[in-house]
Design an enzyme around this catalytic site. Structure first.
Site, PDB file in Angstrom:
ATOM      1  N   GLU A  70      12.795   3.090  14.064  1.00  0.00           N
ATOM      2  CA  GLU A  70      11.768   3.831  13.663  1.00  0.00           C
ATOM      3  C   GLU A  70      10.725   3.984  14.512  1.00  0.00           C
ATOM      4  O   GLU A  70      10.646   3.383  15.750  1.00  0.00           O
ATOM      5  CB  GLU A  70      11.387   3.778  12.066  1.00  0.00           C
ATOM      6  CG  GLU A  70      10.898   2.399  11.829  1.00  0.00           C
ATOM      7  CD  GLU A  70      10.176   2.314  10.528  1.00  0.00           C
ATOM      8  OE1 GLU A  70      10.059   3.206   9.759  1.00  0.00           O
ATOM      9  OE2 GLU A  70      10.139   0.992  10.052  1.00  0.00           O
ATOM     10  N   TYR A  80       0.723  -1.231  -0.049  1.00  0.00           N
ATOM     11  CA  TYR A  80       0.089   0.095   0.157  1.00  0.00           C
ATOM     12  C   TYR A  80       0.716   1.362  -0.037  1.00  0.00           C
ATOM     13  O   TYR A  80       1.995   1.182   0.192  1.00  0.00           O
ATOM     14  CB  TYR A  80      -1.032  -0.026   1.127  1.00  0.00           C
ATOM     15  CG  TYR A  80      -0.311   0.491   2.597  1.00  0.00           C
ATOM     16  CD1 TYR A  80       0.502  -0.540   3.050  1.00  0.00           C
ATOM     17  CD2 TYR A  80      -0.518   1.411   3.063  1.00  0.00           C
ATOM     18  CE1 TYR A  80       0.975  -0.357   4.318  1.00  0.00           C
ATOM     19  CE2 TYR A  80       0.131   1.869   4.238  1.00  0.00           C
ATOM     20  CZ  TYR A  80       0.924   1.059   4.845  1.00  0.00           C
ATOM     21  OH  TYR A  80       1.511   1.298   6.262  1.00  0.00           O
ATOM     22  N   LYS A 135       6.598  -1.779   2.160  1.00  0.00           N
ATOM     23  CA  LYS A 135       5.300  -1.254   2.627  1.00  0.00           C
ATOM     24  C   LYS A 135       4.114  -2.424   2.522  1.00  0.00           C
ATOM     25  O   LYS A 135       3.302  -2.155   1.662  1.00  0.00           O
ATOM     26  CB  LYS A 135       4.987   0.038   2.006  1.00  0.00           C
ATOM     27  CG  LYS A 135       4.010   0.855   2.761  1.00  0.00           C
ATOM     28  CD  LYS A 135       4.409   2.560   2.613  1.00  0.00           C
ATOM     29  CE  LYS A 135       3.252   3.280   3.158  1.00  0.00           C
ATOM     30  NZ  LYS A 135       3.251   3.425   4.417  1.00  0.00           N
ATOM     31  N   HIS A 139      -0.329 -21.272   1.006  1.00  0.00           N
ATOM     32  CA  HIS A 139       0.688 -20.340   1.391  1.00  0.00           C
ATOM     33  C   HIS A 139       1.666 -19.790   0.156  1.00  0.00           C
ATOM     34  O   HIS A 139       1.970 -18.458   0.230  1.00  0.00           O
ATOM     35  CB  HIS A 139       1.504 -20.712   2.622  1.00  0.00           C
ATOM     36  CG  HIS A 139       0.804 -20.584   3.826  1.00  0.00           C
ATOM     37  ND1 HIS A 139      -0.190 -21.650   4.255  1.00  0.00           N
ATOM     38  CD2 HIS A 139       1.044 -19.841   5.021  1.00  0.00           C
ATOM     39  CE1 HIS A 139      -0.439 -21.293   5.367  1.00  0.00           C
ATOM     40  NE2 HIS A 139       0.136 -20.283   5.834  1.00  0.00           N
ATOM     41  N   LEU A 145      11.167   1.462   7.101  1.00  0.00           N
ATOM     42  CA  LEU A 145      10.424   2.032   5.754  1.00  0.00           C
ATOM     43  C   LEU A 145      11.516   3.087   5.351  1.00  0.00           C
ATOM     44  O   LEU A 145      11.647   3.833   6.034  1.00  0.00           O
ATOM     45  CB  LEU A 145       9.010   2.233   6.176  1.00  0.00           C
ATOM     46  CG  LEU A 145       8.490   2.619   4.723  1.00  0.00           C
ATOM     47  CD1 LEU A 145       7.966   1.288   3.915  1.00  0.00           C
ATOM     48  CD2 LEU A 145       7.059   3.466   4.863  1.00  0.00           C
TER      49      LEU A 145
END
Ligand code: PDD
Length: 283
Positions: free
Chosen positions: A178, A30, A146, A102, A202
């Site tokens: 982070e 996303y 992400k 999976h 990220l």
């Protein structure tokens, strides 16, 4: 209006396939994009990161960057977001629907979903700052992707809230990485320190804008891992993200950071960021 799997639907009418892999496995990616005054901010960087995330999870996207740009523009227009509005745009791409196994099914079509909503900027909070709790980073080892799989972020954020803080700063064995949904910077003697853009964080787009603005304006930036002890001794701390922008952290684990209020470097960067936004919405 939402865009779901190739159709425009009203909110409340969207449906998810029971075996959509985004829904079953968090198997998807996303982006959250900022809209300032009806215009997309840093779109090219978001689309580049989306394509990178897709590659890293072995997903072939059937859309070009230009097609996704057209879709984003339609989402903004169809939701009545004009040049008077600030907003956020959410785009997610699930691997698609297939009987549950999976490994990655051979023939599967990605499913795209997007929406855009008016959202005001957190301007008052950016002057006041937030409090944070230091928490062990329990997430997986590919935080550079992400992905929709955000359970690690959900849990650490909730631990922070349970401890009475607004956000959390994560560390792995004492190395600061982070925050749950933002990057973190420490300021020491006028220089910025932030974790290198590797697999443990990220690669935040706001992070990169802040690094560039700092360097252009003579503020040294060190993309180096630092410890929780260094963090506790910092003159200033702030986090960065698409929605939080440049948000000072004024206390960690109940202890004030520096003077316990927004510091001069964060203030200066907020000012430079504001000028940068204004310059980019004029284009
Ligand atoms: N979060 N780190 C993590 C773990 C994030 O989820 C985000 C973004 C960032 C900051 O990246 P950027 O500056 O590109 O927004 C860093 C988004 C906003 C979210 O999940 O809502």
């Amino acid at each position: 209006m939402l865009y779901v799997g190739g159709k425009w639907v009203a909110e409340g009418e969207a449906a998810v396939h029971p075996e959509d892999r985004g829904y079953n496995f968090g198997d998807g990616i996303y982006e959250v994009v900022r809209i300032y005054k009806g215009k997309m901010f840093q779109w090219d960087a978001h689309i580049a990161r989306l394509f990178r995330s897709a590659r890293e999870i072995r997903m072939n996207l059937p859309w070009s960057a230009a097609e996704l740009g057209t879709l984003a523009r339609q989402l903004i227009d169809k939701n009545g977001i004009t040049e008077d509005d600030d907003a956020t745009l959410y785009l997610q791409i699930s691997r698609g629907a297939a009987p549950r196994v999976h490994d990655i099914p051979d023939s599967i079509e990605p499913v795209i979903m997007g929406f855009a909503r008016k959202k005001e900027r957190p301007l008052a909070e950016m002057k006041k700052g937030q409090t944070a709790q230091l928490i062990e980073d329990i997430r997986w080892l590919r935080c550079d992707i992400k992905t929709l799989n955000l359970l690690g972020a959900v849990l650490v954020k909730q631990y922070a809230k349970d401890a009475g803080a607004q956000d959390c700063i994560l560390h792995r064995n004492g190395i600061v990485t982070e925050c749950s949904s933002s990057n973190v910077f420490a300021v020491k003697n006028g220089a910025l320190y932030t974790h290198p853009a590797d697999h443990l964080i990220l690669h935040g787009i706001t992070r990169q804008v802040v690094i560039d603005l700092a360097r252009e304006n003579g503020i040294p930036v060190y993309e180096e891992a630092f410890t929780t002890d260094f963090l506790k001794q910092a003159d200033e701390l702030f986090l960065t993200s698409t929605t939080a922008e440049i948000m000072p952290i004024i206390a960690v684990d109940g202890q004030p950071v520096g003077e316990g209020s927004i510091g001069p470097v964060a203030l200066k960067l907020q000012d430079l960021f504001e000028q940068h936004i204004n310059a980019s919405v004029l284009v």
